[in-house]
Enzyme design. Structure first.
Site, PDB file in Angstrom:
ATOM      1  N   ASP A  14       0.873  -1.176   0.000  1.00 38.59           N
ATOM      2  CA  ASP A  14       0.000   0.000   0.000  1.00 38.59           C
ATOM      3  C   ASP A  14       0.911   1.227   0.000  1.00 38.59           C
ATOM      4  O   ASP A  14       2.111   1.122   0.239  1.00 38.59           O
ATOM      5  CB  ASP A  14      -0.876  -0.019   1.268  1.00 38.59           C
ATOM      6  CG  ASP A  14      -1.751   1.222   1.397  1.00 38.59           C
ATOM      7  OD1 ASP A  14      -2.306   1.678   0.380  1.00 38.59           O
ATOM      8  OD2 ASP A  14      -1.878   1.761   2.517  1.00 38.59           O
ATOM      9  N   SER A  15       0.305   2.381  -0.209  1.00 41.40           N
ATOM     10  CA  SER A  15       1.067   3.624  -0.113  1.00 41.40           C
ATOM     11  C   SER A  15       1.545   3.861   1.327  1.00 41.40           C
ATOM     12  O   SER A  15       2.495   4.600   1.545  1.00 41.40           O
ATOM     13  CB  SER A  15       0.184   4.794  -0.546  1.00 41.40           C
ATOM     14  OG  SER A  15      -0.982   4.816   0.262  1.00 41.40           O
ATOM     15  N   CYS A  77      -4.246  -1.247  -2.152  1.00 35.88           N
ATOM     16  CA  CYS A  77      -4.409   0.204  -2.289  1.00 35.88           C
ATOM     17  C   CYS A  77      -5.200   0.445  -3.566  1.00 35.88           C
ATOM     18  O   CYS A  77      -4.831  -0.065  -4.637  1.00 35.88           O
ATOM     19  CB  CYS A  77      -3.030   0.847  -2.393  1.00 35.88           C
ATOM     20  SG  CYS A  77      -3.027   2.598  -2.804  1.00 35.88           S
ATOM     21  N   GLU A 158      -5.873   9.567   9.129  1.00 33.17           N
ATOM     22  CA  GLU A 158      -4.484   9.419   9.602  1.00 33.17           C
ATOM     23  C   GLU A 158      -4.196  10.296  10.802  1.00 33.17           C
ATOM     24  O   GLU A 158      -3.348   9.977  11.624  1.00 33.17           O
ATOM     25  CB  GLU A 158      -3.519   9.738   8.464  1.00 33.17           C
ATOM     26  CG  GLU A 158      -3.609   8.672   7.408  1.00 33.17           C
ATOM     27  CD  GLU A 158      -2.340   8.490   6.626  1.00 33.17           C
ATOM     28  OE1 GLU A 158      -1.567   9.448   6.514  1.00 33.17           O
ATOM     29  OE2 GLU A 158      -2.137   7.369   6.119  1.00 33.17           O
ATOM     30  N   CYS A 190     -11.218   2.977  -0.988  1.00 30.99           N
ATOM     31  CA  CYS A 190      -9.936   3.373  -0.410  1.00 30.99           C
ATOM     32  C   CYS A 190      -9.713   2.511   0.827  1.00 30.99           C
ATOM     33  O   CYS A 190     -10.641   2.314   1.622  1.00 30.99           O
ATOM     34  CB  CYS A 190      -9.975   4.849  -0.027  1.00 30.99           C
ATOM     35  SG  CYS A 190      -8.513   5.387   0.866  1.00 30.99           S
ATOM     36  N   HIS A 192      -8.259   2.999   3.503  1.00 34.65           N
ATOM     37  CA  HIS A 192      -8.360   3.662   4.818  1.00 34.65           C
ATOM     38  C   HIS A 192      -9.802   3.649   5.354  1.00 34.65           C
ATOM     39  O   HIS A 192     -10.026   3.766   6.546  1.00 34.65           O
ATOM     40  CB  HIS A 192      -7.960   5.133   4.712  1.00 34.65           C
ATOM     41  CG  HIS A 192      -6.489   5.393   4.748  1.00 34.65           C
ATOM     42  ND1 HIS A 192      -5.651   4.953   3.771  1.00 34.65           N
ATOM     43  CD2 HIS A 192      -5.722   6.071   5.643  1.00 34.65           C
ATOM     44  CE1 HIS A 192      -4.409   5.355   4.056  1.00 34.65           C
ATOM     45  NE2 HIS A 192      -4.437   6.030   5.187  1.00 34.65           N
TER      46      HIS A 192
HETATM   47  N1  DGL Z   1      -4.475   3.508   0.453  1.00 33.35           N
HETATM   48  C1  DGL Z   1      -4.804   4.495  -0.538  1.00 33.35           C
HETATM   49  C2  DGL Z   1      -5.962   3.992  -1.396  1.00 33.35           C
HETATM   50  O1  DGL Z   1      -6.577   2.964  -1.105  1.00 33.35           O
HETATM   51  C3  DGL Z   1      -5.192   5.809   0.062  1.00 33.35           C
HETATM   52  C4  DGL Z   1      -4.056   6.577   0.667  1.00 33.35           C
HETATM   53  C5  DGL Z   1      -3.254   7.342  -0.345  1.00 33.35           C
HETATM   54  O2  DGL Z   1      -3.761   8.267  -0.989  1.00 33.35           O
HETATM   55  O3  DGL Z   1      -2.090   7.010  -0.464  1.00 33.35           O
HETATM   56  O4  DGL Z   1      -6.284   4.612  -2.376  1.00 33.35           O
END
Ligand code: DGL
Length: 271
Positions: A14-15, A77, A158, A190, A192
């Site tokens: 993931d990011s 992600c 976050e 997403c 998150h």
């Molecule tokens: N985890 C990213 C997603 O699912 C969101 C966080 C980011 O923008 O890096 O798109």
């Protein structure tokens, strides 16, 4: 993929640490799997990055996971799934299978919500890519998708703003958008967002389905590993969590996403 052994780890990336929601669902469903999680904390957020930048990061991360002998790569992600999935598949060729977070969700929606209006919230990258709309349309189930970028939600989560007045106000502001009127289901596009799933369901008074991809992605992985004879059904299930940049606050936040605090090991993407 013929020489792969089931004891090899499952690679997840993931990011940052939001993808730990997917890692957690995978661990719940497949406790014997050894996980190697990579959070590209040096480059987050991906949601505001160009497609080319995300592709470059994703290739470097795939190299790390392949070097660590992963038997499969899960892109946990949405932004990376929309920007880099096709390229990654080509890049790893037949070395390992790549699973993204979008296809399992599209399949679920196509099976369960035909002839419906469905909403999607996600990062700018994911929504602007139009990938959900394209794939849902290709399923031919007469589903109309209404997509809304919700860029404030990731930094909000976050910073620990959820289940409070501020998060409720921001969530309401997005969900009141006329685009999302009269939907039967809302895709949380997403990784998150599972942390605010309850607040979103509360906004709708539980009258629509709020769809978070972690379980459907874990199931897709389970099905792939079982069919390929690669499901690890014994052992200790040892996990490693790598990040391209380490801060105490990243480590502290892991508890929110993984339901238990985990130790983060620093592993720079570029040496
Ligand atoms: N985890 C990213 C997603 O699912 C969101 C966080 C980011 O923008 O890096 O798109």
């Amino acid at each position: 993929m013929s020489n792969i052994k089931k004891e090899q780890p499952v690679g997840i990336f993931d990011s940052g640490i939001g993808g730990l929601t997917v890692a957690h669902a995978i661990k719940q469903m497949m406790p014997f799997e050894n996980l190697i999680y990579f959070g590209d904390t040096a480059h987050l957020p991906y949601g505001d990055k160009s497609e080319a930048a995300i592709q470059a990061y994703s290739i470097k991360i795939a190299d790390v996971l392949l070097k660590k002998n992963c038997k499969v790569i899960v892109i946990a992600c949405n932004s990376a799934s929309s920007a880099a999935y096709e390229l990654l598949k080509e890049y790893v060729q037949h070395a390992v299978k790549v699973i993204n977070v979008i296809d399992p969700m599209v399949e679920w929606v196509s099976q369960n919500f035909h002839d419906c209006s469905v909403g999607l919230i996600g990062t700018k990258r994911t929504v602007q890519s139009g990938i959900y709309a394209k794939k849902i349309q290709a399923s031919n189930r007469n589903i109309t998708l209404h997509s809304l970028p919700a860029p404030l939600l990731v930094p909000m989560i976050e910073e620990g703003f959820f289940n409070n007045k501020i998060s409720r106000n921001i969530i309401e502001e997005y969900l009141r958008d006329p685009l999302l009127e009269k939907i039967s289901a809302l895709i949380l596009g997403c990784t998150h967002y599972p942390l605010i799933k309850k607040e979103i369901s509360d906004f709708y008074h539980d009258t629509i389905a709020v769809l978070d991809s972690s379980d459907v992605v874990a199931r897709a992985l389970y099905e792939y590993l079982s069919h390929a004879g690669l499901l690890n059904d014994q052992g200790r299930g040892t996990d490693h969590f790598l990040v391209s940049d380490f801060t105490d606050s990243f480590e502290a936040s892991t508890k929110l996403f993984f339901h238990e605090a985990v130790h983060l090991e620093k592993h720079p993407l570029w040496n």
